[in-house]
Structure formats: structure tokens, C-alpha cells
Design an enzyme around this catalytic site. Structure first.
Site, PDB file in Angstrom:
ATOM      1  CG  ASP A 156     -31.459 -26.622  21.269  1.00 17.45           C
ATOM      2  OD1 ASP A 156     -30.127 -27.034  20.669  1.00 17.45           O
ATOM      3  OD2 ASP A 156     -32.260 -27.284  20.119  1.00 17.45           O
TER       4      ASP A 156
ATOM      5  CD  GLU B 148     -30.317 -25.158  16.799  1.00 18.03           C
ATOM      6  OE1 GLU B 148     -31.016 -26.192  16.496  1.00 18.03           O
ATOM      7  OE2 GLU B 148     -29.355 -24.850  15.492  1.00 18.03           O
TER       8      GLU B 148
END
Length: 448
Positions: free
Chosen positions: A322, A366
Site C-alpha cells: 500500500d 493505491e
């Protein structure tokens, strides 16, 4: 086995020549006509012959009467019995006569009848007869009837003469009929039959290769009749068939070229469609922004790799990544720059995970996920750390980040444990838990 066309045609020609020949049928019809005509002609000529014989016999009787009337009248007048008998015998010997009768008339006496009859004479109303009074002239200007002469023709002689003529008539008519039939057959065979057979043989030998062969008849070129028309019609028909076959071959070649062209086009279009489908399939499994595998492909591959690991007892590692404080990055630099940031991260993943079987995917926003078949925990940790450090080395400025002035990654690592994991979601959950642990421990780190 079935007979060949040529053999069957030859058998047909043989059958026609022996049983159904036009010449034979024409001769038979001619003979029947001649027979009927002969019967009629014989009847008519027989009737004329009969009439002619009757007239001839009547004339002969007239001549006999003229020859013997005077001398016989004189003999009766003079009562010369020997002369009467001699004259009567002479009259009876005449061939046309069958019966002669002399009736002598004397005043005051009964009529004396003298006669001569041939052995084959029979009374008949068919033959001519002559009755004549015997007259003498004793002195000038006087006349006296001394008797009556009756002569009758011989019917047997009349019939004999008639039969001779009938036989001659019949023989003549038969010879004429046979000669006529033979002449007609010869002329018909020469003028028609042999040419019809030639035409039939020509037609029987026709094939696609011999259609151009012209029909030629052995006849003078100046003749213009029905056979000439038939020959011209056959040749015109062959010319039309040749032209038709040529057009048909040209059409077939054109159709073959069209089929080949169409097949080529279909093949090209099929290949294009297959390529498009492949590309669409590829696009459906690729993230449009980063070029990595998308979540759909990750979902398809995760169960496959998990089943292989469980079936063969091989290791399987999962990385959940992430981008730290990516929302703040978007807020600070805008979504366009945020997309560029994600492309940079995906470039790092592509440079590291090149091994066959490795799958790096954009899991959402993301967040990234990586499948590493055959990778143990230590190797997975080293790879994750390499990925984190490579991104940090890029020094992508992130002023809004709390942990660093550059863009960083938090990574959770989990490996498959056959004893505790019966489903991939359990492995994925452990990797996700490790990611949250990395975030909880301050981000920009790898957690397991």
C-alpha cells in the site's frame, strides 16, 4: 455390374438395326400397300380380262357364223346330208364353241334338230351365244328360211383363258411390288438410314472433350433437305454446348478464385478477431493505468496457484502493498500526478517480479498484491524489502507524508501453511493483517 455407356449404346444400335430398322418398317409398309394394291389391281384387271375374253369369244362366234352360214344354208336347201354333217362337224371343231345346234325347217314336216357338243361343255348364261336364221335365195328377189343355227361359246375355254391371264397379272404385280419395295429400301437406306445411323453414332460418341468435333455426312454439299437441317441443328447444338461449358468453366474458376479470396479474407478477419479478442482478453485482465494485472486476473490466478501449492506441497507467498498516505499525495499534487506516482510504483514491481509464475497486480486504488509461487518466507521478505528500498531510492517527493519526504510503501507478507490454511482467503487475510500491522508500526516497512 452395370454396362458401360458405350457398350449399352452399341447394344441399343444392334437392337435397332435388327428389330426396329426404319428401312425394314418402310419396306414392310410398302409390301402391305403393294399387296392391297395388287389384290385391287388383279381384281380390276381380271374383270377387264373377263370382259375382253367375252368380247373376243363373241367376235369369234360372229366370224364362225360368217364363215359357215352360206355353205350350211345351201347344204340344207339342197338336202345334202353329207354336206350338212360335214359342215356341222367343221363348225363343232372350232375352239371357241362348246355347243352348236342346227334346226332344219321344212314345210309340212317336224323340225329336225342336229347338234354337236364338246365333252367339257356345260349350259351357262355366262358365255356368249349366237342364234342365226339360215336363209337361201332360190332366185333373184326371193328368200326362204330353211333352218336356224345356234352356236354357244365354251365356258371352260373362257375360264382357262381367264386363269392364264390372272396368273400373268398376279406374277406381274408381285414382281412389280417386290421390285418397288427393294428400290424403296435401297433408296431409303442410301438416302436416309445410313446418315441417320451416322448421326446416332456421332451423338453416342460425344463427350465434353469431343463436343468441338463437327458432324459431317457423306452427302453432296448441294443437297438441301431435312437431313441437312438436322446436321446443321446438331452442329449448332454442339457449338452452344461448347460455349456453355466454356462459360461454366470460367464461372467455376471465378467462383474458385472468389472462394479462395473469401477464405483468405475470412482467415485474415478471423486472425484479426482472434488478436482483438486476445487483446481484449488481455485488457480485461490488465489494469489500464499501470499495465499490471488487475484484480480480476489476480482472483483467477490465486485459486489456481493455491491448489497447486496444496496439491504438490510447494511454498506460496503473498505480498500486500500500500502506498503510504496516497490520499494526501493526491490532495497535494492532484490526481494526474497521483496516477504518475502509481505508474512509478508499478514500474518498480515490473522490474522486480520478472520470474515466470510471479504475478504483480493492482488490487485497488493505491493497493497492490503480489503472488509468488514456490517462494519461502525469507525470500519473500527479502523481495518485499528490495521493493520498498527501490521505491525509496527513486526519491519521489511526498511533502505531505508523515514518515518520509519521499513516497514510501508499507508491505505485508504471508506464506502458505498447509496445517492452518484450507483456503486462499485465509492466506490473503494474513497478508492483509501483516499490511495493517506494518501501517500500525509506523509505515514504510515490511511486516509478516
Amino acid at each position: 455390374m452395370l454396362a458401360s455407356p458405350d457398350k449399352a449404346y452399341g447394344q441399343t444400335m444392334s437392337s435397332v438395326s435388327t428389330k426396329q430398322s426404319l428401312g425394314r418398317r418402310l419396306v414392310l409398309a410398302t409390301l402391305i400397300f403393294c399387296a392391297i394394291f395388287t389384290i385391287a389391281a388383279v381384281g380390276v384387271r381380271t374383270w377387264f380380262a373377263w370382259s375382253s375374253n367375252l368380247n373376243s369369244m363373241s367376235a369369234e362366234l360372229e366370224l364362225i357364223d360368217e364363215v359357215f352360214e352360206g355353205t350350211l344354208s345351201k347344204a340344207v336347201w339342197e338336202m345334202d346330208r353329207d354336206a350338212i354333217t360335214s359342215q356341222l362337224n367343221s363348225v363343232g371343231l372350232a375352239s371357241p364353241l362348246g355347243h352348236v345346234q342346227l334346226r332344219i325347217v321344212r314345210p309340212g314336216r317336224a323340225v329336225e334338230v342336229l347338234e354337236k357338243r364338246k365333252s367339257d361343255f356345260v349350259d351357262s348364261t355366262l358365255v356368249p351365244s349366237l342364234k342365226r336364221d339360215l336363209v337361201v335365195h332360190p332366185y333373184e328377189g326371193a328368200s326362204e328360211v330353211v333352218g336356224e343355227l345356234i352356236i354357244e361359246g365354251n365356258e371352260a375355254l373362257l375360264w382357262r383363258r381367264l386363269w392364264k391371264e390372272v396368273l400373268s397379272i398376279v406374277a406381274t404385280q408381285v414382281v412389280q411390288s417386290l421390285a418397288l419395295a427393294g428400290l424403296i429400301m435401297a433408296m431409303f437406306n442410301q438416302s436416309v438410314t445410313k446418315h441417320v445411323r451416322r448421326i446416332a453414332l456421332h451423338l453416342g460418341q460425344l463427350s465434353a472433350e469431343t463436343l468441338g468435333k463437327e458432324l459431317i455426312l457423306d452427302r453432296p454439299p448441294t443437297l438441301e433437305d431435312e437431313l441437312t437441317l438436322l446436321k446443321a441443328g446438331v452442329n449448332r447444338l454442339q457449338e452452344k454446348l461448347v460455349a456453355h461449358l466454356a462459360r461454366q468453366r470460367a464461372d467455376e474458376r471465378a467462383m474458385q478464385v472468389s472462394r479462395e479470396r473469401l477464405a483468405s479474407l475470412v482467415q485474415e478477419r478471423t486472425a484479426e478477431l482472434e488478436e482483438v479478442n486476445r487483446q481484449l482478453e488481455e485488457l480485461s485482465r490488465r489494469d489500464a493505468l499501470t499495465g499490471l494485472a488487475n484484480r480480476r486476473q489476480f482472483e483467477e490466478m490465486k485459486m489456481h496457484e493455491f491448489e497447486l501449492a496444496r496439491a504438490h506441497g510447494t511454498p506460496l507467498a503473498v505480498l500486500m502493498c500500500d502506498v503510504d498516505f496516497f490520499k494526501l499525495y493526491n490532495d497535494s499534487y492532484g490526481h494526474a500526478q497521483g496516477d504518475e506516482c502509481l505508474k512509478l510504483v508499478s514500474g518498480v514491481l515490473k522490474s522486480i517480479f520478472r520470474r515466470k509464475g510471479d504475478l504483480a497486480a493492482r488490487y485497488g486504488g493505491e493497493e497492490f498484491a503480489v503472488l509468488l509461487p514456490g517462494v519461502e518466507l525469507n525470500e519473500a521478505l527479502m523481495t518485499a524489502e528490495k521493493m520498498r528500498s527501490m521505491l525509496a531510492a527513486r526519491e519521489v517527493v511526498h511533502a505531505a507524508s508523515i514518515v518520509s519526504q519521499f513516497v514510501t510503501l508499507s508491505i505485508g507478507v504471508a506464506v502458505y501453511d498447509p496445517q492452518t490454511m484450507g483456503h486462499f482467503d485465509q492466506l490473503l487475510k494474513q497478508a492483509d493483517d501483516a499490511l495493517y500491522r506494518a501501517k500500525g508500526q509506523g509505515r514504510d516497512r515490511v511486516s509478516v
